[in-house]
Design an enzyme around this catalytic site. Structure first.
Site, PDB file in Angstrom:
ATOM      1  N   GLU A  77       0.834  -1.213   0.000  1.00  0.00           N
ATOM      2  CA  GLU A  77       0.000   0.000   0.000  1.00  0.00           C
ATOM      3  C   GLU A  77       0.868   1.261   0.000  1.00  0.00           C
ATOM      4  O   GLU A  77       0.549   2.249  -0.672  1.00  0.00           O
ATOM      5  CB  GLU A  77      -0.927   0.002   1.211  1.00  0.00           C
ATOM      6  CG  GLU A  77      -1.992  -1.085   1.186  1.00  0.00           C
ATOM      7  CD  GLU A  77      -2.905  -0.982  -0.018  1.00  0.00           C
ATOM      8  OE1 GLU A  77      -3.222   0.145  -0.446  1.00  0.00           O
ATOM      9  OE2 GLU A  77      -3.296  -2.036  -0.551  1.00  0.00           O
ATOM     10  N   ASP A  93       3.709  -3.940  -5.928  1.00  0.00           N
ATOM     11  CA  ASP A  93       4.287  -5.234  -5.545  1.00  0.00           C
ATOM     12  C   ASP A  93       5.807  -5.206  -5.686  1.00  0.00           C
ATOM     13  O   ASP A  93       6.538  -5.697  -4.814  1.00  0.00           O
ATOM     14  CB  ASP A  93       3.716  -6.353  -6.428  1.00  0.00           C
ATOM     15  CG  ASP A  93       2.318  -6.780  -6.006  1.00  0.00           C
ATOM     16  OD1 ASP A  93       1.862  -6.328  -4.942  1.00  0.00           O
ATOM     17  OD2 ASP A  93       1.682  -7.559  -6.738  1.00  0.00           O
TER      18      ASP A  93
END
Length: 462
Positions: A304, A390
């Site tokens: 995040e 990611d």
């Protein structure tokens, strides 16, 4: 500003036919909307056979306990059946309302209600607010059984529902109240700008929309969210220490770290952040804390924070503003188009001087196929951002020069698997279905990418 307005005028000149030619807009909207619905049904039918697979992908097989994969397949199959029915039901409902003049009736009903309160048709903004809420409430009632079924039958059957009937009704009433309290002044200001700015409304309306979004960033978590969920400071723990340490190392402007009681409605889990550039808040669902290990939750938050690091929310907002600008740039041609309203059964007296809100609503219907294409493009952008986030998590060790982060990619992979298994998420996904519906890559795609990111890191070290 003059050059800007000249370009807008050129667009309106090319669309001048809208205000004069008697085009069968209702027919086109019916065709457009049914085409989109049938395409979405086709995608569900492409996806449906995958729920009959008896084994997960080989890479995921070790992570499913006996019977869990079968449960996820049954959940996916039931959701697909419900989505197919609800999509066709809503389209049939919308199509029927459109065909039999429901929008024209709603405008007339708003006028009659206004007259009973002692106001005439010159109060267009007030009538527009009444009109929107008549549409909103009357179109919501027929879909309430779908919400009830989804919550108390579908989700209950698969062990996710935690919502009580009392909480369901309370949420519904609160939602309507918020819509009235916030929607009324927003709509009034929105329509007033059209009248005040005249033909030069586009830049002013854009400024208003951006300002409103920024205001909502502040209002939603402090005023609206507490009406539905309780936000509590995350207790002192290993998880809190990990997140605060990570935020400090990345210079993330963390102001508050909350745990939200998502479990009172559902056992699904999530985490997110919000706030202004200089003041951010992280919210973690209590279900995520319960279902995952602290190091896995930390990895989810690392992902995040990757969104924050790469300015993904800001970029998505900029893209959405371009989208809104495109819509507003095209709208003036439809703003004063009597044939448009006549095509949707509005009486001549109303069509002769089209109300702004009516013209805008009908214009939005005409854009149905364009919006479907835009959603696919937005999903593609979103998935690209997910890859970046990611990769950010995988490369934290290099960015922070911290050996503690060396296994962040592995932890994120384990966290994603845990989330999918606990939420009974589908692990077999049709590529076209995913491209249309999913803003995130599939689990298999993300795990392969995480392996590739880590392999690339190892090659750089050699």
């Amino acid at each position: 500003m003059d050059i800007f307005q000249t370009q807008l005028n050129a667009i309106q000149h090319k669309l001048a036919f809208v205000a004069s030619e008697p085009i069968e807009w209702k027919f086109y909207v019916q065709v457009f909307s049914w085409t989109v619905t049938l395409f979405e049904s086709y995608l569900l039918l492409r996806q449906y056979p995958l729920y009959s697979k008896t084994e997960p992908p080989k890479a995921l097989a070790p992570h499913f306990e006996p019977g869990v994969f079968e449960k996820s397949q049954k959940y996916g199959k039931d959701k697909a059946k419900f989505s197919l029915f609800s999509g066709l039901y809503k389209q049939l409902l919308d199509s029927t309302m459109l065909q039999y003049g429901f929008y024209a009736w709603s405008w007339s009903s708003a006028g009659r209600l206004l007259a009973k309160l002692g106001y005439g048709p010159e109060y267009e903004i007030l009538q527009s607010i009444f009109f929107v809420f008549i549409l909103y409430f009357l179109s919501s009632v027929p879909t309430l059984p779908l919400s009830v079924y989804s919550t108390f039958v579908l989700e209950e059957k698969h062990g996710f529902n935690k919502t009580t009937p009392r909480l369901f009704v309370a949420d519904l009433l609160k939602g309507w109240a918020v819509a009235i309290v916030l929607g009324s002044p927003f709509l009034a200001a929105f329509l007033y700008i059209f009248k005040w700015a005249g033909v030069q409304f586009v830049p002013w309306l854009m400024a208003f929309m951006i300002s409103f979004q920024l205001i909502m960033v502040v209002i939603y978590p402090t005023v609206i969210q507490p009406l539905f969920n309780k936000l509590s400071p995350l207790p002192e723990s290993d998880l809190r220490s990990r997140i605060e340490s990570l935020a400090t190392k990345l210079k993330f402007p963390l102001k508050h770290l909350y745990e939200i009681d998502g479990s009172k409605r559902s056992s699904h889990s999530n985490a997110y952040f919000f706030g202004l550039p200089w003041s951010k808040h992280i919210v973690i669902f209590d279900t995520l804390v319960q279902q995952s290990k602290p190091e896995e939750v930390e990895a989810v938050l690392a992902h995040e924070l990757g969104h924050w690091f790469f300015l993904h929310p800001t970029k998505m907002m900029a893209i959405s503003q371009i989208h809104i600008f495109t819509i507003l740039a095209l709208f003036p041609a439809f703003l004063r188009a009597p044939p448009l309203l006549r095509s949707f059964d509005f009486p001549k007296a109303v069509a002769a001087n089209p109300p702004t809100i009516v013209a805008f609503l009908l214009f939005q219907m005409i854009l149905t196929p364009l919006e479907a294409v835009v959603s696919i493009a937005m999903n593609a952008v979103s998935r690209h951002f997910e890859w970046q986030a990611d990769q950010f998590a995988c490369e934290l060790q290099d960015r922070l020069k911290s050996s503690e982060m060396k296994d962040m990619g592995d932890r994120l992979g384990k966290a994603l698997i845990t989330l999918h298994v606990k939420n009974l998420s589908t692990v077999w996904v049709d590529w076209l279905y995913s491209a249309y519906h999913h803003s995130h890559p599939t689990l298999s795609e993300r795990l392969k990418a995480l392996e590739a990111f880590q392999a690339a890191r190892e090659r750089k070290k050699e």
